[in-house]
Design an enzyme around this catalytic site. Structure first.
Site, mmCIF file in Angstrom:
data_model
loop_
_atom_site.group_PDB
_atom_site.id
_atom_site.type_symbol
_atom_site.label_atom_id
_atom_site.label_comp_id
_atom_site.label_asym_id
_atom_site.label_seq_id
_atom_site.Cartn_x
_atom_site.Cartn_y
_atom_site.Cartn_z
ATOM 1 C CE LYS A 13 40.733 135.556 -32.912
ATOM 2 N NZ LYS A 13 41.215 134.357 -33.649
ATOM 3 N NE ARG A 88 41.668 131.420 -27.908
ATOM 4 C CZ ARG A 88 42.505 132.303 -28.472
ATOM 5 N NH1 ARG A 88 42.522 133.556 -28.094
ATOM 6 N NH2 ARG A 88 43.297 131.911 -29.439
ATOM 7 N NE ARG A 122 49.611 133.696 -37.191
ATOM 8 C CZ ARG A 122 48.584 133.689 -36.344
ATOM 9 N NH1 ARG A 122 47.519 134.438 -36.586
ATOM 10 N NH2 ARG A 122 48.609 132.921 -35.287
ATOM 11 N NE ARG A 155 51.001 133.510 -32.431
ATOM 12 C CZ ARG A 155 49.705 133.689 -32.213
ATOM 13 N NH1 ARG A 155 49.122 134.800 -32.625
ATOM 14 N NH2 ARG A 155 48.993 132.775 -31.607
ATOM 15 N NE ARG A 166 47.228 128.658 -31.965
ATOM 16 C CZ ARG A 166 47.695 129.409 -32.948
ATOM 17 N NH1 ARG A 166 48.634 128.929 -33.765
ATOM 18 N NH2 ARG A 166 47.239 130.614 -33.126
HETATM 19 P P1 AMP Z 1 46.076 134.044 -29.811
HETATM 20 O O1 AMP Z 1 47.207 134.999 -30.027
HETATM 21 O O2 AMP Z 1 44.761 134.743 -29.589
HETATM 22 O O3 AMP Z 1 45.999 132.985 -30.878
HETATM 23 O O4 AMP Z 1 46.382 133.278 -28.427
HETATM 24 C C1 AMP Z 1 47.537 132.483 -28.269
HETATM 25 C C2 AMP Z 1 47.363 131.520 -27.113
HETATM 26 O O5 AMP Z 1 47.150 132.249 -25.893
HETATM 27 C C3 AMP Z 1 46.166 130.587 -27.209
HETATM 28 O O6 AMP Z 1 46.434 129.447 -28.005
HETATM 29 C C4 AMP Z 1 45.926 130.254 -25.738
HETATM 30 O O7 AMP Z 1 46.870 129.320 -25.258
HETATM 31 C C5 AMP Z 1 46.222 131.573 -25.050
HETATM 32 N N1 AMP Z 1 44.990 132.416 -24.948
HETATM 33 C C6 AMP Z 1 44.753 133.603 -25.576
HETATM 34 N N2 AMP Z 1 43.547 134.089 -25.232
HETATM 35 C C7 AMP Z 1 42.996 133.178 -24.384
HETATM 36 C C8 AMP Z 1 41.750 133.085 -23.702
HETATM 37 N N3 AMP Z 1 40.797 134.043 -23.839
HETATM 38 N N4 AMP Z 1 41.525 131.998 -22.926
HETATM 39 C C9 AMP Z 1 42.455 131.039 -22.776
HETATM 40 N N5 AMP Z 1 43.644 131.046 -23.386
HETATM 41 C C10 AMP Z 1 43.926 132.103 -24.192
#
Ligand code: AMP
Length: 208
Positions: A13, A88, A122, A155, A166
């Site tokens: 993404k 999400r 990654r 990360r 996750r």
């Molecule tokens: P990402 O970079 O999109 O993988 O997001 C990293 C982390 O941020 C996720 O594992 C969640 O803990 C939090 N997060 C990101 N977007 C959301 C969302 N829309 N709802 C809830 N938690 C989120």
């Protein structure tokens, strides 16, 4: 264009969001990036979000919905936007639907084994958000971002134990969105287990 990029962690993404944002000249809004910036700044929101993020779980809906409500009202979103990592949950999707109409939901689909291998290899640029894979998409100079020369990082939530949580969060809380958006009629499923270039080409056709 108001677009959503949907898919499990590691589906690509972030990479495709950067591409589509440039192609369409619309902002790519990543809730993960916004939250990481808040954590770094030590804000109240960052302190709340940190423990959920570290465990690989989702930040509570109310917090995310409030954050995105104000973000989407920004002038920069007036001409369209691309959402990466939001919504999400079905609750978030309903809240979003009450704020704006979405043109297309682009769902990147990849098998679980591929996700695990991708996240483990990654490397991310904390500055310009570029994403690399040690094997399939390595940086030109080891450990440095091609675009801005910043040191690449792993990360914190790409650790093996957190990856498992996750994936569970995706399976139980996010994947029901595929059903949600197929019932609204604007879901497009894309095979994400292909080269970045092949996926870019498909996306360009879909939004062109
Ligand atoms: P990402 O970079 O999109 O993988 O997001 C990293 C982390 O941020 C996720 O594992 C969640 O803990 C939090 N997060 C990101 N977007 C959301 C969302 N829309 N709802 C809830 N938690 C989120």
């Amino acid at each position: 264009m108001r677009l959503i990029l949907l898919g499990p962690p590691g589906a690509g993404k972030g990479t495709q969001a950067v591409y589509l944002s440039e192609l369409l000249s619309i902002p790519a809004i990543s809730t993960g990036d916004i939250l990481r910036a808040e954590v770094k700044a030590g804000s109240e929101l960052g302190l709340t979000a940190k423990r959920y993020m570290e465990s690989g779980g989702l930040v509570p809906d109310d917090t995310i919905i409030d954050m995105m409500r104000s973000r989407l009202a920004d002038q920069e979103c007036a001409g369209g936007f691309l959402l990466d990592g939001f919504p999400r949950t079905v609750t978030q999707a309903r809240a979003l639907a009450s704020l704006v109409t979405i043109d297309k939901v682009l769902a990147l689909e990849i098998p679980k084994e591929v996700i695990i291998s991708r996240l483990g290899a990654r490397r991310s640029c904390p500055e310009c958000k570029a994403v690399y894979h040690l094997e399939h998409q390595p940086p030109q100079e080891e450990g440095k971002c091609d675009g801005c020369s910043t040191d690449l990082i792993i990360r914190a939530d790409d650790a093996p134990e957190t990856i498992r949580s996750r994936l569970e969060a995706y399976e139980y809380q996010t994947s029901p969105l595929l059903e949600f958006y197929s019932s609204t009629g604007n879901l497009v499923r894309i095979d994400g287990d292909r080269s970045i270039a092949a996926i870019k080409a498909d996306l360009a056709k879909l939004v062109g």
